[in-house]
Scaffold this active site. Structure first.
Site, PDB file in Angstrom:
ATOM      1  N   THR A 136       0.827  -1.216   0.000  1.00  0.00           N
ATOM      2  CA  THR A 136       0.000   0.000   0.000  1.00  0.00           C
ATOM      3  C   THR A 136       0.858   1.261   0.000  1.00  0.00           C
ATOM      4  OG1 THR A 136      -1.509   1.255   1.406  1.00  0.00           O
ATOM      5  CG2 THR A 136      -0.083  -0.282   2.524  1.00  0.00           C
ATOM      6  N   ASP A 137       0.281   2.359  -0.472  1.00  0.00           N
ATOM      7  CA  ASP A 137       0.995   3.649  -0.408  1.00  0.00           C
ATOM      8  C   ASP A 137       1.080   4.171   1.024  1.00  0.00           C
ATOM      9  OD1 ASP A 137      -1.670   4.367  -0.047  1.00  0.00           O
ATOM     10  OD2 ASP A 137      -1.692   5.932  -1.576  1.00  0.00           O
ATOM     11  N   GLU A 138       0.289   3.580   1.933  1.00  0.00           N
ATOM     12  CA  GLU A 138       0.271   4.101   3.310  1.00  0.00           C
ATOM     13  C   GLU A 138       1.611   3.911   4.027  1.00  0.00           C
ATOM     14  OE1 GLU A 138      -3.119   3.371   5.724  1.00  0.00           O
ATOM     15  OE2 GLU A 138      -4.502   3.556   4.063  1.00  0.00           O
ATOM     16  N   TYR A 161      -1.934  -0.477  10.976  1.00  0.00           N
ATOM     17  CA  TYR A 161      -2.064  -1.171   9.679  1.00  0.00           C
ATOM     18  C   TYR A 161      -0.846  -0.874   8.800  1.00  0.00           C
ATOM     19  CZ  TYR A 161      -3.350  -1.631   4.738  1.00  0.00           C
ATOM     20  OH  TYR A 161      -3.345  -1.934   3.398  1.00  0.00           O
ATOM     21  N   LYS A 165       2.139  -3.353   7.306  1.00  0.00           N
ATOM     22  CA  LYS A 165       2.423  -3.530   5.874  1.00  0.00           C
ATOM     23  C   LYS A 165       3.878  -3.131   5.574  1.00  0.00           C
ATOM     24  CE  LYS A 165       0.023  -4.597   2.921  1.00  0.00           C
ATOM     25  NZ  LYS A 165      -0.362  -5.939   2.374  1.00  0.00           N
TER      26      LYS A 165
HETATM   27  P1  NAD Z   1      -9.741  -7.323   2.035  1.00  0.00           P
HETATM   28  O1  NAD Z   1      -9.751  -7.063   3.497  1.00  0.00           O
HETATM   29  O2  NAD Z   1     -10.945  -7.022   1.217  1.00  0.00           O
HETATM   30  O3  NAD Z   1      -9.378  -8.865   1.756  1.00  0.00           O
HETATM   31  C1  NAD Z   1      -8.392  -9.545   2.467  1.00  0.00           C
HETATM   32  C2  NAD Z   1      -8.554 -11.027   2.171  1.00  0.00           C
HETATM   33  O4  NAD Z   1      -7.522 -11.718   2.875  1.00  0.00           O
HETATM   34  C3  NAD Z   1      -9.894 -11.604   2.642  1.00  0.00           C
HETATM   35  O5  NAD Z   1     -10.447 -12.443   1.660  1.00  0.00           O
HETATM   36  C4  NAD Z   1      -9.524 -12.399   3.881  1.00  0.00           C
HETATM   37  O6  NAD Z   1     -10.369 -13.501   4.113  1.00  0.00           O
HETATM   38  C5  NAD Z   1      -8.095 -12.842   3.535  1.00  0.00           C
HETATM   39  N1  NAD Z   1      -7.307 -13.117   4.746  1.00  0.00           N
HETATM   40  C6  NAD Z   1      -7.175 -12.345   5.835  1.00  0.00           C
HETATM   41  N2  NAD Z   1      -6.394 -12.952   6.747  1.00  0.00           N
HETATM   42  C7  NAD Z   1      -6.015 -14.134   6.209  1.00  0.00           C
HETATM   43  C8  NAD Z   1      -5.195 -15.200   6.663  1.00  0.00           C
HETATM   44  N3  NAD Z   1      -4.637 -15.182   7.877  1.00  0.00           N
HETATM   45  N4  NAD Z   1      -4.999 -16.261   5.846  1.00  0.00           N
HETATM   46  C9  NAD Z   1      -5.579 -16.306   4.609  1.00  0.00           C
HETATM   47  N5  NAD Z   1      -6.375 -15.336   4.144  1.00  0.00           N
HETATM   48  C10 NAD Z   1      -6.592 -14.252   4.927  1.00  0.00           C
HETATM   49  O7  NAD Z   1      -8.466  -6.543   1.497  1.00  0.00           O
HETATM   50  P2  NAD Z   1      -8.245  -5.763   0.117  1.00  0.00           P
HETATM   51  O8  NAD Z   1      -8.724  -4.390   0.265  1.00  0.00           O
HETATM   52  O9  NAD Z   1      -8.694  -6.610  -0.983  1.00  0.00           O
HETATM   53  O10 NAD Z   1      -6.637  -5.704   0.107  1.00  0.00           O
HETATM   54  C11 NAD Z   1      -5.870  -6.771  -0.426  1.00  0.00           C
HETATM   55  C12 NAD Z   1      -4.395  -6.417  -0.308  1.00  0.00           C
HETATM   56  O11 NAD Z   1      -4.134  -5.214  -1.012  1.00  0.00           O
HETATM   57  C13 NAD Z   1      -3.938  -6.178   1.131  1.00  0.00           C
HETATM   58  O12 NAD Z   1      -2.651  -6.723   1.265  1.00  0.00           O
HETATM   59  C14 NAD Z   1      -3.911  -4.662   1.254  1.00  0.00           C
HETATM   60  O13 NAD Z   1      -2.952  -4.260   2.191  1.00  0.00           O
HETATM   61  C15 NAD Z   1      -3.518  -4.262  -0.151  1.00  0.00           C
HETATM   62  N6  NAD Z   1      -3.974  -2.926  -0.590  1.00  0.00           N
HETATM   63  C16 NAD Z   1      -5.300  -2.572  -0.459  1.00  0.00           C
HETATM   64  C17 NAD Z   1      -5.725  -1.341  -0.944  1.00  0.00           C
HETATM   65  C18 NAD Z   1      -7.168  -0.905  -0.849  1.00  0.00           C
HETATM   66  O14 NAD Z   1      -7.480   0.236  -1.201  1.00  0.00           O
HETATM   67  N7  NAD Z   1      -8.089  -1.752  -0.435  1.00  0.00           N
HETATM   68  C19 NAD Z   1      -4.797  -0.477  -1.544  1.00  0.00           C
HETATM   69  C20 NAD Z   1      -3.458  -0.875  -1.644  1.00  0.00           C
HETATM   70  C21 NAD Z   1      -3.066  -2.107  -1.179  1.00  0.00           C
HETATM   71  O1  DAU Z   2      -4.089   3.994   0.478  1.00  0.00           O
HETATM   72  C1  DAU Z   2      -4.329   2.623   0.371  1.00  0.00           C
HETATM   73  C2  DAU Z   2      -5.167   2.174   1.548  1.00  0.00           C
HETATM   74  O2  DAU Z   2      -6.478   2.684   1.329  1.00  0.00           O
HETATM   75  C3  DAU Z   2      -5.210   0.656   1.714  1.00  0.00           C
HETATM   76  O3  DAU Z   2      -3.920   0.202   2.017  1.00  0.00           O
HETATM   77  C4  DAU Z   2      -6.174   0.268   2.840  1.00  0.00           C
HETATM   78  O4  DAU Z   2      -6.276  -1.145   2.907  1.00  0.00           O
HETATM   79  C5  DAU Z   2      -7.534   0.852   2.531  1.00  0.00           C
HETATM   80  O5  DAU Z   2      -8.411   0.577   3.595  1.00  0.00           O
HETATM   81  C6  DAU Z   2      -7.437   2.373   2.316  1.00  0.00           C
HETATM   82  O6  DAU Z   2      -7.131   3.067   3.557  1.00  0.00           O
HETATM   83  P1  DAU Z   2      -7.864   4.431   3.972  1.00  0.00           P
HETATM   84  O7  DAU Z   2      -7.784   4.552   5.427  1.00  0.00           O
HETATM   85  O8  DAU Z   2      -7.401   5.558   3.144  1.00  0.00           O
HETATM   86  O9  DAU Z   2      -9.356   4.046   3.473  1.00  0.00           O
HETATM   87  P2  DAU Z   2     -10.798   4.253   4.167  1.00  0.00           P
HETATM   88  O10 DAU Z   2     -11.795   3.880   3.121  1.00  0.00           O
HETATM   89  O11 DAU Z   2     -10.886   3.610   5.488  1.00  0.00           O
HETATM   90  O12 DAU Z   2     -10.855   5.830   4.379  1.00  0.00           O
HETATM   91  C7  DAU Z   2     -10.722   6.738   3.298  1.00  0.00           C
HETATM   92  C8  DAU Z   2     -10.785   8.147   3.869  1.00  0.00           C
HETATM   93  O13 DAU Z   2     -12.113   8.386   4.342  1.00  0.00           O
HETATM   94  C9  DAU Z   2      -9.878   8.380   5.046  1.00  0.00           C
HETATM   95  O14 DAU Z   2      -9.382   9.708   5.019  1.00  0.00           O
HETATM   96  C10 DAU Z   2     -10.777   8.199   6.253  1.00  0.00           C
HETATM   97  C11 DAU Z   2     -12.123   8.699   5.740  1.00  0.00           C
HETATM   98  N1  DAU Z   2     -13.306   8.056   6.343  1.00  0.00           N
HETATM   99  C12 DAU Z   2     -13.381   6.700   6.350  1.00  0.00           C
HETATM  100  C13 DAU Z   2     -14.449   6.035   6.911  1.00  0.00           C
HETATM  101  C14 DAU Z   2     -14.516   4.533   6.930  1.00  0.00           C
HETATM  102  C15 DAU Z   2     -14.338   8.821   6.893  1.00  0.00           C
HETATM  103  O15 DAU Z   2     -14.292  10.074   6.867  1.00  0.00           O
HETATM  104  N2  DAU Z   2     -15.394   8.177   7.466  1.00  0.00           N
HETATM  105  C16 DAU Z   2     -15.493   6.821   7.502  1.00  0.00           C
HETATM  106  O16 DAU Z   2     -16.492   6.302   8.063  1.00  0.00           O
END
Ligand code: NAD
Ligand code: DAU
Length: 353
Positions: A136-138, A161, A165
């Protein structure tokens, strides 16, 4: 058949990656390893689950013996690792779960890959194999009003988190340097699209607008994120896995920054139209609530390296992607109902009460 292991394939991004690989590579045998936590849902793969080259394995990446046996049995040539705990708010409540899954789980997978691939500098052997770590970019921390995250930006994670990562990324690089494990890492910005669990901003707010529930905006709402359509993330993973250079990092982003409050207003306008509501009706649901502790102010990705070196760029505009996403959630009533019953209600109470 080339055996490819995708971890977390029943989750949001993982399900799109599994689908893309099954459709693009009929000569790959795709193994989806997922523990099916609250975020994993096999419904996300209903349309591809009967493909002959698809196999689902239920299991936990933290279980070292199970992982070693799985790798010994299948001798995977490629691993695309997405399984993780992924929600920042949950990491604030339960950091240890994030260390366990995101750090120990990743190291278990690295060890299992090292076990079957060995430690070799021999290109002929290494070129066939790849451990792709999805990050992630975080990990880069928080930006002020200007500047972008580059692949060379020093790590500065701010939440449990992102710290977990970042730690997993460091382990992946350490296995490249120390054991010659053939790895690649990508760091992506915020994804949106179908199948995202409604704890994250976009699906949570779509669901709340639909049900005329308050929209809980953290702090002043001026936090900024870069948004990318999830299918474009999956396309980037495909390109990097097949054309990326081992040992390298690639940033992935949408070239698409939005302040939360502006994005929320856009969602409200789209939803007013789709639901046949008067203009401005859904905006009345906006409610400013207590801020997220340690909330990162701004993320902005420079994805120029991926664009210049590997020719990737997003395929849709944000407006197109968001409209498709809203439509998907409105059409997927059953999916939304099933994931927002039971445990979700408890989580929602605890998080937003
Ligand atoms: P998600 O939470 O939707 O899915 C995670 C999946 O991993 C689920 O299917 C869960 O069952 C599985 N999982 C969790 N723990 C496990 C374990 N111990 N063993 C096997 N499986 C397990 O997550 P996502 O948003 O799809 O993110 C996927 C990946 O991409 C993550 O590594 C996250 O850090 C990264 N990522 C997410 C975002 C985003 O915006 N969502 C952005 C950048 C990177
Ligand atoms: O940048 C990549 C990341 O983006 C991924 O690595 C993470 O897995 C993914 O969850 C996401 O993280 P964020 O914290 O940026 O996403 P989230 O959707 O939780 O929140 C987006 C923005 O909105 C953040 O500034 C917090 C705000 N927010 C979020 C929620 C859930 C609110 O204002 N209210 C809310 O209820």
């Amino acid at each position: 058949m080339k055996k490819v292991l995708i971890t977390g394939g029943a989750g949001f991004i993982g399900s799109h990656v599994v689908r893309l690989f099954l459709n693009n590579y009929p000569d790959y045998e795709v193994y989806n390893l997922d523990k099916l936590t609250y975020a994993g849902n096999l419904e996300n793969l209903k349309d591809v689950e009967t493909k002959p080259n698809y196999k689902f394995v239920k299991g936990d990446i933290v279980d070292q013996d199970f992982i070693n046996k799985l790798f010994d049995e299948h001798q995977f040539l490629a691993v695309i690792h997405l399984a993780a705990e992924s929600h920042v708010d949950r990491s604030i409540t339960n950091p240890l779960e994030f260390v366990t899954t995101n750090v120990i789980g990743t190291v278990n997978l690295l060890n299992a890959a090292k076990r079957i691939w060995g430690c070799t500098k021999d290109k002929a052997v290494r070129e066939d194999r790849i451990f792709y770590h999805v990050s992630t970019d975080e990990v880069y921390g928080s930006l002020g009003d200007t500047g972008y995250f580059l692949e060379t930006t020093p790590y500065d994670p701010q939440s449990p988190y992102s710290a977990s990562k970042a730690s997993s990324d460091h382990f992946v690089r350490a296995y490249f340097n120390t054991y010659n494990l053939p790895v690649v890492i990508s760091n992506c910005s915020n994804n949106y699209g179908a199948n995202q669990f409604p704890e994250k901003l976009i699906p949570l707010f779509i669901n709340n607008i639909k049900n005329s529930k308050p929209l809980p905006v953290y702090g002043d709402g001026k936090y900024t994120r870069d948004w990318l359509w999830v299918v474009d993330h999956a396309r980037a993973i495909d390109v990097i896995m097949h054309k990326g250079k081992l040992g390298e990092t690639y940033n992935i982003g949408g070239f698409n920054e939005w302040q939360n409050i502006e994005l929320i207003k856009l969602m409200c306008r789209i939803m007013d139209k789709k639901l046949g509501r008067a203009e401005g009706e859904s905006e009345k649901l906006i409610t400013y609530v207590k801020d997220r502790p340690g909330h990162d102010r701004r993320y902005a990705i420079d994805a120029g390296k991926l664009n210049k070196e590997l020719g990737w760029k997003p395929s849709v505009t944000f407006e197109e992607g968001l409209e498709k996403t809203v439509e998907w959630y409105l059409e997927s009533e059953q999916w939304l109902k099933s994931v927002t019953s039971g445990e979700y209600q408890k989580y929602y109470q605890q998080q937003y009460a």
